[in-house]
Design a protein around this motif. Structure first.
Motif, PDB file in Angstrom:
ATOM      1  N   GLY A   1     -21.380  12.594  30.578  1.00 18.77           N
ATOM      2  CA  GLY A   1     -21.303  12.009  31.911  1.00 18.77           C
ATOM      3  C   GLY A   1     -22.377  10.947  32.119  1.00 18.77           C
TER       4      GLY A   1
ATOM      5  N   LEU B   1     -21.933   7.348  33.735  1.00 16.91           N
ATOM      6  CA  LEU B   1     -22.606   6.833  34.939  1.00 16.91           C
ATOM      7  C   LEU B   1     -23.139   5.423  34.695  1.00 16.91           C
ATOM      8  CD1 LEU B   1     -24.670   9.987  35.977  1.00 16.91           C
ATOM      9  CD2 LEU B   1     -23.011   8.789  37.438  1.00 16.91           C
TER      10      LEU B   1
ATOM     11  N   TYR C   1     -30.372   9.082  38.413  1.00 11.18           N
ATOM     12  CA  TYR C   1     -29.583   8.058  39.121  1.00 11.18           C
ATOM     13  C   TYR C   1     -30.291   6.708  39.290  1.00 11.18           C
ATOM     14  CZ  TYR C   1     -25.587  11.015  40.560  1.00 11.18           C
ATOM     15  OH  TYR C   1     -24.458  11.795  40.594  1.00 11.18           O
TER      16      TYR C   1
ATOM     17  N   ASN D   1     -25.754  18.050  42.675  1.00 11.68           N
ATOM     18  CA  ASN D   1     -27.033  18.367  42.090  1.00 11.68           C
ATOM     19  C   ASN D   1     -28.035  17.416  42.752  1.00 11.68           C
ATOM     20  OD1 ASN D   1     -29.252  18.834  40.508  1.00 11.68           O
ATOM     21  ND2 ASN D   1     -28.424  17.907  38.644  1.00 11.68           N
TER      22      ASN D   1
ATOM     23  N   VAL E   1     -19.059  16.030  37.837  1.00 12.92           N
ATOM     24  CA  VAL E   1     -19.301  16.856  36.649  1.00 12.92           C
ATOM     25  C   VAL E   1     -19.388  18.347  36.972  1.00 12.92           C
ATOM     26  CG1 VAL E   1     -20.460  14.941  35.456  1.00 12.92           C
ATOM     27  CG2 VAL E   1     -21.840  16.711  36.543  1.00 12.92           C
TER      28      VAL E   1
ATOM     29  N   SER F   1     -20.007  19.085  29.820  1.00 17.43           N
ATOM     30  CA  SER F   1     -21.305  19.749  29.714  1.00 17.43           C
ATOM     31  C   SER F   1     -21.348  21.027  30.535  1.00 17.43           C
ATOM     32  CB  SER F   1     -22.417  18.815  30.197  1.00 17.43           C
ATOM     33  OG  SER F   1     -22.640  17.785  29.267  1.00 17.43           O
TER      34      SER F   1
ATOM     35  N   ARG G   1     -22.271  16.089  24.034  1.00 17.38           N
ATOM     36  CA  ARG G   1     -22.201  14.753  24.627  1.00 17.38           C
ATOM     37  C   ARG G   1     -20.744  14.275  24.705  1.00 17.38           C
ATOM     38  NH1 ARG G   1     -24.752  15.368  27.352  1.00 17.38           N
ATOM     39  NH2 ARG G   1     -25.134  13.232  27.954  1.00 17.38           N
TER      40      ARG G   1
ATOM     41  N   TYR H   1     -27.096  25.467  41.291  1.00 20.23           N
ATOM     42  CA  TYR H   1     -28.423  25.354  41.892  1.00 20.23           C
ATOM     43  C   TYR H   1     -28.397  25.848  43.327  1.00 20.23           C
ATOM     44  CZ  TYR H   1     -28.142  21.769  38.306  1.00 20.23           C
ATOM     45  OH  TYR H   1     -27.907  21.108  37.136  1.00 20.23           O
TER      46      TYR H   1
END
Ligand code: PMP
Length: 394
Positions: free
Chosen positions: A102, A106, A130, A177, A207, A237, A246, A324
């Motif tokens: 991912g 991105l 990011y 996330n 993702v 992932s 990957r 999370y």
């Protein structure tokens, strides 16, 4: 030495941004200290042996040469079918580029969406790569703050105000996330309308789309008119515990995918064929397999929320997805960074300071649900007791 291009030296803005806690935990572990690590978003299981067998068989079968750069046809088709089945949006191979994870998706998506120097919008708090990814792609990274009190959901008015100053793209991530928040349909519709009105690309990082604990995940590509301006980032992932393999994808309009194939030709030159064959095998295992990978996070999330509900100092941000939980520790008077450092020093528990994910998450902690249930519950109980003591002395 000649100058290293600012394109590279400008990727990171310097400072440890709260990552000092993570590196310290890793150093302690290397020194043999038993640290409970609730930091990185990686499963506590490894890739399923059946997937590794498929990978091995593919390599032994000779799929070790250059693979098709956009991805092998069978995998592109399988991803297209998956997306069509999950979203109802017409999707063919020509809408799919297979990428090495991912993260590569991105980067490539922002190269596709943003002419050099144009503004690329993203929401704070954010996945740690990011801003650097957007800058690496040549864009000007512009963070849009959110508020803990709003559950870290983006305020469409703030997004529109940032878009009004000129922007090429908006990057969103749901399930999110670091917060675990799943954007409601109303938010996604409002953001889609802004992209349409202001002529922006929407880059939708999905993702965590197999990790939704309440409600449903809506891919904004399915909203009216959005298939032509949305680039969806997917990855195996998290869904298949294949972080090290990957492998991921970009789904988007055909002309964008065609242009992205030119980028892949000049950068990655495709993804290893045996990895792609293993990915195809993994996707063929179906949704029950994916649910089994996701289940521990749902279970642990519930267990942690039970601990949080038994006290008053630490507040959990209402969330419904991803691996999370974001905890508000502002009642202790400590910054996320100070709290996390003290917790690590005194109790050998490592969590990520909210500050690692942007200014909006100051005074918060991100807890990754990535250790065994008992150990996690014990760690969060200790964290809460630590918070209670800190609050008394505040
Ligand atoms: N997006 C988000 C939100 C993530 O959390 C991650 C990984 N932690 C990625 C993208 C990239 O994942 P990968 O490159 O492993 O597919």
């Amino acid at each position: 030495m000649p100058e290293i291009s600012p394109r590279l030296t400008g990727i990171n803005e310097g400072g440890d941004d709260g990552w000092g806690v993570f590196y310290k935990a890793r150093r302690m572990k290397a020194d043999g200290i038993d640290v409970t690590e609730l930091t990185i978003g990686e499963h506590d299981i490894r890739t399923d042996p059946a997937i590794l067998d498929a990978m091995h068989a593919a390599a032994r079968g000779g799929h070790t040469g250059y693979a098709m750069i956009p991805g092998v046809a069978a995998l592109r088709q399988r991803v297209a079918d998956r997306i069509r089945n999950r979203t109802g949006v017409a999707t063919t191979q020509a809408n799919v580029l297979i990428t090495p994870g991912g993260q590569a998706g991105l980067f490539a998506a922002h190269v596709a969406a943003c002419p050099p120097g144009r503004r690329a919008l993203y929401i704070d708090p954010y996945y740690a790569t990011y801003p650097g990814t957007l800058r690496a792609a040549g864009a000007q990274a512009v963070a849009i703050p959110t508020r803990s009190e709003d559950g870290f959901l983006p305020d469409p008015a703030a997004v529109d105000a940032a878009a009004a100053q000129g922007a090429a793209s908006l990057l969103i991530n749901s399930p999110n996330n670091p917060t675990g928040v799943v954007y409601p349909d109303t938010t996604l519709r409002a953001l889609a309308d802004i992209c349409t009105d202001r002529d922006l690309w929407l880059i939708s990082d999905e993702v965590y789309d197999t990790q939704v604990w309440q409600g449903t995940h809506l891919s904004p590509r399915a909203l009216p008119g959005m298939a032509d301006r949305t680039l969806v980032i997917g990855s195996m992932s998290k869904s298949h515990a294949m972080t090290g393999s990957r492998i991921g994808w970009i789904v988007g309009p055909e002309p964008a995918i065609a242009a992205l194939i030119d980028l892949a030709t000049t950068t990655t030159y495709g993804v290893p064929g045996f990895i792609q064959d293993a990915a195809l095998f993994a996707l063929d295992q179906g949704t029950a397999f994916e649910a089994r990978i996701a289940e521990p996070f749902r279970r642990r999330r519930d267990a942690v929320l039970d601990v949080i509900a038994r006290q008053q100092i630490v507040r959990a941000i209402p969330s419904s997805g991803a691996m999370y939980l974001m905890l508000d520790i502002r009642a202790t008077g400590l910054s996320g960074q100070d709290f996390a450092l003290h917790l690590l020093d005194s109790h050998r528990i490592a969590v990520m300071p909210g500050e690692s994910f942007g200014r909006s998450a100051a005074g918060h902690l991100r807890v990754a649900l990535t250790v065994a249930d008992d150990r996690l519950v014990q760690a969060v109980e200790t964290l809460c007791a630590f918070a209670a003591k800190a609050a008394i002395s505040a």
